[in-house]
Write a protein that holds these residues in place. Structure first.
Motif, PDB file in Angstrom:
ATOM      1  N   GLU A  36      -4.836  -5.372  -0.783  1.00  0.00           N
ATOM      2  CA  GLU A  36      -5.991  -4.742  -0.142  1.00  0.00           C
ATOM      3  C   GLU A  36      -6.855  -5.753   0.613  1.00  0.00           C
ATOM      4  N   LEU A  37      -6.430  -7.016   0.654  1.00  0.00           N
ATOM      5  CA  LEU A  37      -7.174  -8.022   1.428  1.00  0.00           C
ATOM      6  C   LEU A  37      -7.001  -7.744   2.925  1.00  0.00           C
ATOM      7  N   PRO A  38      -7.958  -8.180   3.758  1.00  0.00           N
ATOM      8  CA  PRO A  38      -7.859  -7.900   5.203  1.00  0.00           C
ATOM      9  C   PRO A  38      -6.567  -8.433   5.831  1.00  0.00           C
ATOM     10  N   GLN A  39      -6.013  -9.508   5.256  1.00  0.00           N
ATOM     11  CA  GLN A  39      -4.762 -10.093   5.790  1.00  0.00           C
ATOM     12  C   GLN A  39      -3.610  -9.079   5.754  1.00  0.00           C
ATOM     13  N   PHE A  40      -3.731  -8.047   4.903  1.00  0.00           N
ATOM     14  CA  PHE A  40      -2.610  -7.114   4.741  1.00  0.00           C
ATOM     15  C   PHE A  40      -2.961  -5.710   5.231  1.00  0.00           C
ATOM     16  N   ASP A  41      -3.878  -5.692   6.181  1.00  0.00           N
ATOM     17  CA  ASP A  41      -4.269  -4.423   6.810  1.00  0.00           C
ATOM     18  C   ASP A  41      -3.032  -3.734   7.357  1.00  0.00           C
ATOM     19  N   GLY A  42      -2.884  -2.482   7.073  1.00  0.00           N
ATOM     20  CA  GLY A  42      -1.733  -1.740   7.615  1.00  0.00           C
ATOM     21  C   GLY A  42      -0.685  -1.454   6.556  1.00  0.00           C
ATOM     22  N   ILE A  43      -0.759  -2.123   5.394  1.00  0.00           N
ATOM     23  CA  ILE A  43       0.279  -1.913   4.371  1.00  0.00           C
ATOM     24  C   ILE A  43       0.261  -0.464   3.881  1.00  0.00           C
ATOM     25  N   ASN A  44      -0.897   0.152   3.951  1.00  0.00           N
ATOM     26  CA  ASN A  44      -1.024   1.527   3.480  1.00  0.00           C
ATOM     27  C   ASN A  44      -0.122   2.503   4.236  1.00  0.00           C
ATOM     28  N   ASP A  45       0.236   2.149   5.463  1.00  0.00           N
ATOM     29  CA  ASP A  45       1.135   3.040   6.213  1.00  0.00           C
ATOM     30  C   ASP A  45       2.544   3.008   5.633  1.00  0.00           C
ATOM     31  N   TYR A  46       2.830   1.995   4.820  1.00  0.00           N
ATOM     32  CA  TYR A  46       4.180   1.853   4.251  1.00  0.00           C
ATOM     33  C   TYR A  46       4.203   2.137   2.753  1.00  0.00           C
ATOM     34  N   ALA A  47       3.103   1.858   2.096  1.00  0.00           N
ATOM     35  CA  ALA A  47       3.047   2.022   0.629  1.00  0.00           C
ATOM     36  C   ALA A  47       1.630   2.441   0.257  1.00  0.00           C
ATOM     37  N   LYS A  48       1.466   3.729   0.117  1.00  0.00           N
ATOM     38  CA  LYS A  48       0.115   4.261  -0.167  1.00  0.00           C
ATOM     39  C   LYS A  48      -0.266   4.036  -1.631  1.00  0.00           C
ATOM     40  N   LEU A  49      -1.574   4.006  -1.860  1.00  0.00           N
ATOM     41  CA  LEU A  49      -2.043   3.854  -3.253  1.00  0.00           C
ATOM     42  C   LEU A  49      -2.103   5.234  -3.919  1.00  0.00           C
ATOM     43  N   ARG A  50      -0.932   5.875  -3.946  1.00  0.00           N
ATOM     44  CA  ARG A  50      -0.780   7.161  -4.644  1.00  0.00           C
ATOM     45  C   ARG A  50       0.465   6.997  -5.507  1.00  0.00           C
TER      46      ARG A  50
END
Ligand code: NAD
Length: 393
Positions: A36-50
């Motif tokens: 969830e650090l800014p360096q990894f912005d966009g990861i949510n499009d591949y692996a959601k926190l659900r």
């Protein structure tokens, strides 16, 4: 994400499930999650926190995940009880499946009554088929398998059965149980079914040459070994300071005491050996030489999941003058471990969706003994992970 946890009723697994569901429902913030650090912005499009959870276990199989989480919570009280209440219904629906305890050492006898597939008289082929069947029933395109089971003794590698995919299959077909260990069978089942696999333990898991080959052939990403969460995290963050300032480390003693099941299992010599090797090798890799070193891990029941590490560093500076540095790490093991389990799963899913396969060396940041990587310095590891993510997304 669908997370399949090997060792589903352990404290790391249950805290991961509680934390995952709590983040999903917005009950807690995302502190502790590297992804969830800014360096990894966009990861949510591949692996959601659900999250959906499932897994294998070898004890308490009449219980569900909520009951297993509660048992650990009662002893440790390591987070606010209201969180557990809010997610109780989600975890109640999860029942771990019976796994295998092959070659898990004498340490697991401490866990109570073991219920394993081999105790039901199944052959190696039947055990593997059962594990695969359980995982297949659960899996979809967003599934990751993570090993958070008790640490196994050091595996004895066998050229015939462990070096090639054919040899590994032969071992299974010939029912050579004496050459198999639980962690390698779970890793095999995941990789064979094209599911990303992460090994949070020092056990052999997917590091066998045969399984590395299978991961390439099946285009599956995998990563390990042994989550870097406590003393080793501090050690590999601090040791570079001595290197950068050209100070000579003469000796480094680390004395770790911990309670709970992990501590009990690690109090057995054969299970402990894997952990000591994993903790011990880091200094030489960072400093380029091996200072005198003592690494001890001892069981201390009253601490429960609170792991305390006392470190003493003796070092030499200008004019040959000797100086000392001491630190005490007082961490709650499952609290430092479980966000990393989620991070590892997210980065592996990201890797899979980006077509990466084999060992994801850039995930060394998460591990004490990173597979196929000599980068042990935490600062360098973080840069590698961030750089890889930026170039891959
Ligand atoms: P734990 O004892 O609470 O949990 C381990 C669980 O695995 C238990 O429920 C046990 O019954 C189950 N298990 C054992 N063998 C199994 C098998 N063959 N198949 C299926 N289930 C099995 O331990 P924990 O504190 O949750 O730690 C889990 C693992 O993570 C350990 O190997 C530990 O060394 C490793 N680890 C933990 C940390 C940390 O907590 N900070 C850091 C690095 C690595």
């Amino acid at each position: 994400m669908k997370l399949w946890l090997i060792g589903a009723y352990g404290i790391v697994a249950t805290t991961t499930a509680v934390g995952g569901k709590a983040v999903e429902k917005g009950l807690i913030n995302k502190t502790g999650l590297v992804s969830e650090l800014p360096q990894f912005d966009g990861i949510n499009d591949y692996a959601k926190l659900r999250f959906e959870f499932g897994g294998h276990e070898i004890r308490n199989l009449d219980k569900n995940l909520s009951q297993a989480a509660y048992m650990h919570w009662e002893k440790n009280r390591h987070y606010d009880a209201s969180i557990l209440k809010e997610i109780k219904h989600d975890l109640e629906k999860v029942n771990a499946k019976k796994g295998t305890a092959l070659a898990c050492g004498t340490g697991i006898e401490e866990l109570g009554k073991i219920q394993s597939l081999e105790n039901d008289g199944l052959s190696l082929r039947e055990i593997v088929e059962r594990i695969e069947r359980d995982i297949r029933k659960f899996k979809n395109n967003d599934t990751v398998v993570i090993n958070v089971a008790s640490t196994e003794p050091v595996a004895k590698l066998n050229e015939k059965y462990h070096n090639s995919i054919e040899g590994f299959e032969e071992m299974i077909d010939e029912d050579k149980k004496e050459f198999a260990s639980a962690s390698m069978l779970y890793a095999y089942a995941a990789i064979k079914n094209k599911i990303p696999y992460g090994n949070f333990t020092p056990s052999i898991g997917s590091s066998l040459p045969a399984l590395k080959k299978l991961a390439i052939e099946n285009e599956v990403p995998h990563a390990g070994n042994d989550g870097k969460t406590g003393e080793t995290l501090v050690k590999t963050t601090l040791a570079p300071m001595f290197l950068y300032r050209n100070l000579e480390v003469i000796g480094w003693m680390g004395y770790n005491i911990l309670g709970d099941f992990d501590g009990k299992v690690l109090s057995h010599k054969d299970n402990k050996e894997s952990k000591i090797i994993s903790k011990d090798s880091v200094l030489k890799k960072i400093l380029g030489y091996s200072p005198y070193s003592i690494t001890e891990i001892e069981y201390f029941p009253s601490l429960v999941d609170n792991k305390t590490a006392f470190d003493f560093i003796h070092f030499k500076g200008f004019l040959g003058t000797k100086m000392k540095f001491y630190f005490v790490w007082d961490g709650i093991d499952a609290i430092v471990a479980s966000p990393l389990v989620i991070d590892i799963a997210r980065f592996l899913l990201f890797a899979k969706k980006k077509g990466k396969c084999g060992v994801i060396k850039q995930m060394a940041f998460f591990f004490k003994s990173p597979m196929e990587s000599n980068t042990i310095n935490t600062h360098e590891q973080f840069q590698q992970l961030a750089g890889w993510f930026k170039n891959t997304i």
